[in-house]
Write a protein that holds these residues in place. Sequence first.
Motif, PDB file in Angstrom:
ATOM      1  N   UNK A 128      22.983  17.322 -18.086  1.00 41.53           N
ATOM      2  CA  UNK A 128      23.065  17.330 -16.623  1.00 41.53           C
ATOM      3  C   UNK A 128      24.176  18.236 -16.104  1.00 41.53           C
ATOM      4  N   UNK A 129      25.185  18.479 -16.944  1.00 38.68           N
ATOM      5  CA  UNK A 129      26.310  19.317 -16.499  1.00 38.68           C
ATOM      6  C   UNK A 129      25.808  20.727 -16.185  1.00 38.68           C
ATOM      7  N   UNK A 137      17.467  14.894  -7.280  1.00 41.96           N
ATOM      8  CA  UNK A 137      17.639  13.455  -7.488  1.00 41.96           C
ATOM      9  C   UNK A 137      17.739  12.735  -6.147  1.00 41.96           C
ATOM     10  N   UNK A 138      18.556  13.261  -5.254  1.00 42.38           N
ATOM     11  CA  UNK A 138      18.790  12.584  -3.975  1.00 42.38           C
ATOM     12  C   UNK A 138      17.564  12.557  -3.071  1.00 42.38           C
ATOM     13  N   UNK A 156      28.658  15.964  -8.016  1.00 43.73           N
ATOM     14  CA  UNK A 156      27.614  15.769  -6.999  1.00 43.73           C
ATOM     15  C   UNK A 156      26.507  16.808  -7.112  1.00 43.73           C
ATOM     16  N   UNK A 157      26.864  18.052  -7.316  1.00 51.35           N
ATOM     17  CA  UNK A 157      25.867  19.126  -7.372  1.00 51.35           C
ATOM     18  C   UNK A 157      24.872  18.907  -8.510  1.00 51.35           C
ATOM     19  N   UNK A 158      25.314  18.246  -9.568  1.00 54.86           N
ATOM     20  CA  UNK A 158      24.465  18.043 -10.744  1.00 54.86           C
ATOM     21  C   UNK A 158      23.738  16.703 -10.761  1.00 54.86           C
ATOM     22  N   UNK A 159      24.355  15.641 -10.211  1.00 53.05           N
ATOM     23  CA  UNK A 159      23.763  14.308 -10.343  1.00 53.05           C
ATOM     24  C   UNK A 159      23.469  13.633  -9.013  1.00 53.05           C
ATOM     25  N   UNK A 160      23.872  14.241  -7.890  1.00 54.77           N
ATOM     26  CA  UNK A 160      23.592  13.637  -6.598  1.00 54.77           C
ATOM     27  C   UNK A 160      24.576  12.550  -6.225  1.00 54.77           C
TER      28      UNK A 160
END
Length: 335
Positions: A128-129, A137-138, A156-160
């Motif tokens: 995810x990095x 995701x979001x 945030x940019x990667x996992x929401x």
Amino acid sequence: MLARCYRPKLSVWAALCVLVLCWFYVFPVYRLPRDKDVVEEVLRQGEAWHKNQTGIDLYRKLLTDCCDPRRMFAVTKENSPVGKVLWYDGEFYHSHTVNNETYSLFVQDNPLQLPLKKCAVVGNGGILRHSKCGHHIDRADFIMRCNLPPLSKGFVEDVGTRTHLVTANPSIIEKRFQNLLWSRKSFVDSMKAYGSSYVYMPAFSMKPGTDLSLRAHYALADSSSNLTMLFANPEFLRTVGKFWKAHGVHGKRLSSGLFMVSLALGLCEEVAVYGFWPFSVDLEEKPISHHYYDNMPPYKGFHAMPEEFVQLWHLHKSGTLRMRVGRCPPQEGGS
């Protein structure tokens, strides 16, 4: 006389054969693909993916028939009245008889607004990095995360940022928050990242986890938190474990991620999966960390993560769910 001499030897050989058969049942001989083989397979597949409604319906039916996620995924007042014996799914010789105290902590029935539409199940893999999957995701209608992952600005940019349900293993309460015996503030403060979501804890899987889960519940309740505690139903966890064992996953216990994917397949119209990549290299065969936020390896021999990935990849190729591996495109017309 000769026959009498051979009988004990035959009994010993029969016992050995039974032991060998049991060993191969628990630890079957099979060849898992190498990391490089998996990378090549994923690259061959490319971005092509087509939703298969027949496959989605089939897996929802299979999981409904075996495990009844709509009714049984959490312990509720409806499925676990006072006096019911909850047999621990991780320790078969322990049980908890529901009493007035624990019964009062259960929700009335399934609190989720069914049917769930587009669901995202977010694992914590290092893949995810730098994935830039946060906006994908979001956009999901319902987002499940595993084991209280960090959602700080750097990720945030990667996992929401959004969460609707997050799992919390009791071992996290033990190690990260010192069993909640000295202070509850750091735990309560860290949980604010998950907004008003559900916290899903396996309180009745292992006996030591019961007190830890109850402490977590009281810590949130006493702080007037917006979070709602749900206790995983051990019967649901047990039947889901049997389901995947029959499909070729032979770990001692399923990962939290696969439990969540199973729940999503049973409750959601569409499922997208992120961060499920239990391999040491990315799609460019460069080394990556185990988690997107640290490189802490899992306990060896406990989960069968590569087997789980293989099963989920089969579902991806069949169009039953969609796995996001590697970087997400900046814009996308479909799901």
